[in-house]
Design an enzyme around this catalytic site. Structure first.
Site, short mmCIF file in Angstrom:
data_model
loop_
_atom_site.label_atom_id
_atom_site.label_comp_id
_atom_site.label_asym_id
_atom_site.label_seq_id
_atom_site.Cartn_x
_atom_site.Cartn_y
_atom_site.Cartn_z
N CYS A 98 80.55 112.34 113.46
CA CYS A 98 80.91 113.69 113.93
C CYS A 98 79.75 114.67 113.81
CB CYS A 98 82.12 114.20 113.15
SG CYS A 98 81.89 114.24 111.36
N ASN B 157 86.16 119.45 119.83
CA ASN B 157 86.17 118.29 118.94
C ASN B 157 85.46 117.12 119.63
OD1 ASN B 157 86.68 116.75 116.68
ND2 ASN B 157 88.90 116.95 116.76
N HIS C 225 84.62 116.64 108.20
CA HIS C 225 84.40 116.55 109.65
C HIS C 225 83.47 117.66 110.11
CE1 HIS C 225 85.31 115.12 113.61
NE2 HIS C 225 86.04 116.15 114.00
#
Length: 438
Positions: free
Chosen positions: A70, A383, A362
């Site tokens: 991520c 995202n 994250h």
């Protein structure tokens, strides 16, 4: 003081539970649908909207799939927004596999450095054990991605596409971790025996083997490629034989990572202090991980200012809390677990960090914010979980969630106060690998 549970106590607990008939109703709902579904707060749907007073021109989302990349996706997403804005090519994407390849090699080298530096420590010491525990993993921080981009450049996604092992890093990470741990025992023994010449040859052999493993799992990176794309006006562009670094410097030359600072909000640490995480640095002699700890209002103000100037914001957060993957809601009142269980589960941000409840799990990208008379209502979030999650991959986050579960934002230093600019260039207090910010 030790306490042993008695039969009488357990009988009292049961009697107390059964005294309230509502407990059985709640229990049936929780046991049938799960505690999250049973505590879901439907009011959130009417309180969060998809309209923002400040919003970047966004494009298709990326998908990290079953990987811990991520931090790399969020960094490359920020860069692709810059590329898309500058060259009118908003659907252009960079290869995450390319920088992932180099991360494996560089991170292995740093692992060997740390293992040799700690060779005089016991194998079960906290330092050595932590290094071994994280061998082969692929989580990371913003500066780790910046270090890779600065050293190796970037390539378009078509120049080095995703493979099975980048989409799902589990198998490769396990194999690489096993190899690194085995190598650690050899290097520690050589260091303890003072065999410096042999260490150099052995390390080189080990790194060559890591390269071989990574090339087999991911594929070798291209040395040159042809840049080919069609912009938003349908105009065709082609430039042949670019190296990854030439591409970076020619097309993204305006991005200087030295101009960016990671602001963190960690109330369990002293404010107005610059912290380092040397155990997570991934490229030897390159950009270090540095976090400037400040109160939350500075993260908010700097993020809004950067968004209003048309630039996306990388942010580190604890996405595992109060999140609905399907709808893309991030709201502190999304799951009313206190009401479901009838107990107080609330903790301060500082206490969550101290106890390990809170973590930076994250990284995502801020691409919009909604303000009403100077008050922040909600944020638009890009995202990297594909377009089947949220609203075509985009999430909406209320400001309370931002305050509670966002720990880091990456902003240009021009949005800092004069004092913060000085602190960002000042001495670093290094934190251990087991610190709450690591």
């Amino acid at each position: 003081m030790a306490h042993e549970l008695t039969v009488q106590e357990l009988e009292k607990f049961s009697a107390d539970f059964n005294k309230n008939p509502k407990n059985k109703v709640v229990a049936r709902a929780a046991q049938r649908s799960g505690v999250l579904e049973a505590s879901y707060n439907d009011r959130v749907q009417s309180e969060l909207t998809r309209v923002f007073s400040t919003e970047l021109d966004t494009d298709n989302v990326t998908n990290q799939k079953h990987s811990g990349r991520c931090w790399l996706f969020a960094t490359l997403n920020v860069l692709r927004h810059e590329f898309g804005k500058k060259y009118k090519a908003k659907d252009f994407t960079f290869s995450q596999a390319y920088n992932f390849f180099w991360d494996k090699i560089e991170r292995a080298n740093m692992f060997y450095n740390r293992i040799l530096d700690s060779a005089d420590m016991p194998l079960d010491s906290r330092q050595v054990k932590t290094d071994l525990d994280f061998a082969g993993t692929d989580g990371g921080q913003f500066q780790m991605a910046a270090a890779l981009v600065e050293k190796y450049g970037v390539v378009p996604s078509y120049a080095m596409p995703e493979t099975f092992n980048t989409n799902d890093t589990t198998g490769f990470a396990t194999a690489l971790g096993d190899k690194l741990k085995k190598d650690a025992l050899v290097l520690r023994k050589l260091k303890q025996e003072g065999k410096d010449d042999e260490i150099k040859k052995t390390r080189e052999k080990f790194l060559s083997e890591v390269y071989q493993m990574t090339a087999i799992a991911v594929g070798e990176p291209p040395k040159k490629f042809d840049l080919e794309y069609r912009d938003d006006d349908k105009k065709y562009h082609l430039e042949k034989d670019l190296t990854p670094l030439e591409f970076l410097h020619k097309y993204l030359g305006g991005v200087d990572f030295d101009d960016y600072v990671v602001l963190t909000n960690a109330p369990d640490h002293e404010y107005d202090k610059l912290y380092g995480l040397p155990a997570e640095d991934n490229v030897s002699g390159s950009i270090r991980i540095k976090l400037l700890n400040v109160p939350m209002e500075y993260l908010t103000a700097a993020s809004i200012a950067q968004l209003k100037d048309g630039e996306a914001v990388w942010f580190g957060n604890d996405v595992l809390r109060q999140m609905d993957r399907k709808t893309g809601y991030l709201d502190t009142n999304l799951y009313k677990l206190d009401d479901l269980f009838g107990v107080d589960l609330k903790m301060s941000k500082a206490d969550r960090l101290k106890t390990g409840v809170g973590e930076v799990s994250h990284a995502m990208t801020l691409v919009g914010v909604d303000e009403d008379n100077g008050e922040v209502r909600q944020w638009k979030v890009e995202n990297s979980w594909g377009d089947k999650s949220g609203a075509k991959g985009y999430y909406v986050m209320n400001n309370e969630w931002f305050n509670d579960y966002v720990y880091e934002v990456v902003v240009h230093k021009k949005y800092l106060t004069d004092k913060q600019k000085e602190l960002a260039e000042g001495p670093i207090t290094d934190l251990p690998a087991w610190d709450s910010l690591a």
